[in-house]
Design an enzyme around this catalytic site. Structure first.
Site, short mmCIF file in Angstrom:
data_model
loop_
_atom_site.label_atom_id
_atom_site.label_comp_id
_atom_site.label_asym_id
_atom_site.label_seq_id
_atom_site.Cartn_x
_atom_site.Cartn_y
_atom_site.Cartn_z
N THR A 1 0.81 -1.22 0.00
CA THR A 1 0.00 0.00 0.00
C THR A 1 0.85 1.27 0.00
OG1 THR A 1 -1.78 -1.10 1.17
CG2 THR A 1 -1.73 1.28 1.36
N ARG B 1 -3.66 -26.05 14.47
CA ARG B 1 -4.12 -24.93 15.31
C ARG B 1 -5.21 -25.43 16.26
NH1 ARG B 1 -6.13 -20.16 12.99
NH2 ARG B 1 -5.26 -19.12 14.79
N1 ASP Z 1 -2.69 -5.54 0.21
C1 ASP Z 1 -1.62 -4.71 0.69
C2 ASP Z 1 -0.35 -5.52 0.71
O1 ASP Z 1 -0.15 -6.31 1.59
C3 ASP Z 1 -1.93 -4.18 2.04
C4 ASP Z 1 -0.90 -3.29 2.64
O2 ASP Z 1 0.17 -3.04 2.17
O3 ASP Z 1 -1.20 -2.75 3.72
O4 ASP Z 1 0.44 -5.40 -0.18
#
Ligand code: ASP
Length: 343
Positions: free
Chosen positions: A14, A247
């Site tokens: 992200t 688990r």
């Molecule tokens: N879907 C994204 C990833 O893991 C979420 C993030 O970066 O927070 O690449």
């Protein structure tokens, strides 16, 4: 005097994403875009270099092949830099940080993973402070010139965690990670407060030994009331399967179901390793505490103690990937290799 140096490795996530105007979804963007949003890093009196994966990715697409790529980048640049910052998506960051803690044996420099919940271009982004603080910690030294931390860590929001003790606990809040069975290595407020006694010891003579083969013949299965043992039987009968993360409930308990216990027993006797980890976020697996747990000891299931799912999974991949026979894997699962478990 030479300036301290940090290498940033951008994998995606992200932090570097922008919105696709047609679909509205967030998609990976290039590294120049990301850095253009953080001109502040020029204020560091540091030599900061950066490299990026050719195709930045959502961390859901990460595999052991990308972990290997990270290990190669770090080992090729190991002598040149004082520390490393890996920018990574949050979804699988705890798997990558756990895996790297085993793959980078003898590490004595900081490797800090970070990312963000909001893209770096967003007004309220958490990416800027995470990136800036990660760089600061990757370059931080004690008065004697040795690194403040010399292990794989995850830095997120207001804490620095041991990389093989973290788990993602929140998909919305800025405090996305926690380390329920190990205290944070540092807390970040107006000052960065390091908890020195619990940070892994710096080993001046350690030599970096990299391990690149991870064996993925592993499965995770979770108990629930009403689980059908015949389905478990089918899965565990898979001939290529080597390791099973089981688990269980609470402190390591399972139902008294004869067929299920027999299935576990026969998997163990065919050379498979079954590790008991709890569905609880924190606490320790004590298989001997209840009858519901002791039957698992009798079946040959080993306790994962207080290890996270991410660390247990990548540790099994690493041990089988090193070509160890079952007895050795069992023995090493019971030891702490990189501070991942309390023994
Ligand atoms: N879907 C994204 C990833 O893991 C979420 C993030 O970066 O927070 O690449």
């Amino acid at each position: 005097m030479n300036r301290r140096s940090v290498l940033i490795i951008y994998t995606g996530g992200t932090i570097g994403m922008i919105q696709n105007h047609e679909t509205g979804a967030l998609e990976s963007f290039n590294f120049e875009h990301l850095l253009s949003h953080v001109p502040e890093i020029k204020q560091f009196n540091l030599q900061i270099d950066a490299m990026a994966f050719e195709h930045p990715m959502d961390s859901s697409d990460m595999t052991p092949a990308e972990w290997k790529k990270l290990v190669e980048i770090i080992s090729e640049n190991y002598e040149k830099y004082d520390g490393f910052v890996i920018l990574h998506g949050t979804d699988t960051m705890a798997f990558t940080s756990s895996a790297l803690s085993f793959m980078l044996e003898g590490l004595n420099k900081p490797v800090i993973l970070t990312g963000s919940q909001l893209p770096i271009g967003a007004l309220r982004t958490d990416g800027k402070s995470n990136l800036i603080t990660a760089i600061e910690i990757a370059a931080a030294k004690k008065d004697d010139g040795t690194p403040m931390v010399s292990e794989v860590c995850v830095l997120f929001h207001d804490k620095l965690f041991r990389g093989n003790r973290v788990t993602k606990i929140d998909s919305d809040n800025f405090a996305a990670f926690d380390s329920p069975n190990y205290p944070p290595l540092a807390t970040l407020g107006t000052e960065i407060k390091y908890n020195l006694p619990i940070i892994g010891e710096y080993k001046p003579n350690a030599v970096l030994v990299t391990h690149e083969d991870m064996d993925t013949h592993i499965i995770i299965f979770s108990l629930f009331p009403g689980l059908r043992p015949e389905i478990v039987e089918n899965v565990l009968a898979s001939p290529d399967l080597k390791g099973i993360l089981f688990r269980t409930f609470g402190s390591g308990n399972a139902p008294k179901n004869e067929r299920l216990i027999e299935t576990l027993k026969s998997a163990v006797s065919s050379g498979k390793v079954i590790v008991n980890i709890s569905q609880c976020l924190s606490g320790y697996v004590h298989q001997e505490r209840y009858g519901a747990g002791i039957q698992l000891v009798d079946a040959g299931v080993v306790s994962g103690r207080d290890i996270t799912l991410e660390a247990a999974l990548t540790k099994l991949m690493f041990l089988f990937g090193s070509g160890l026979p079952t007895e050795k894997v069992l023995q090493r699962m019971d030891e702490s290799l990189a501070g991942e478990v309390t023994v």
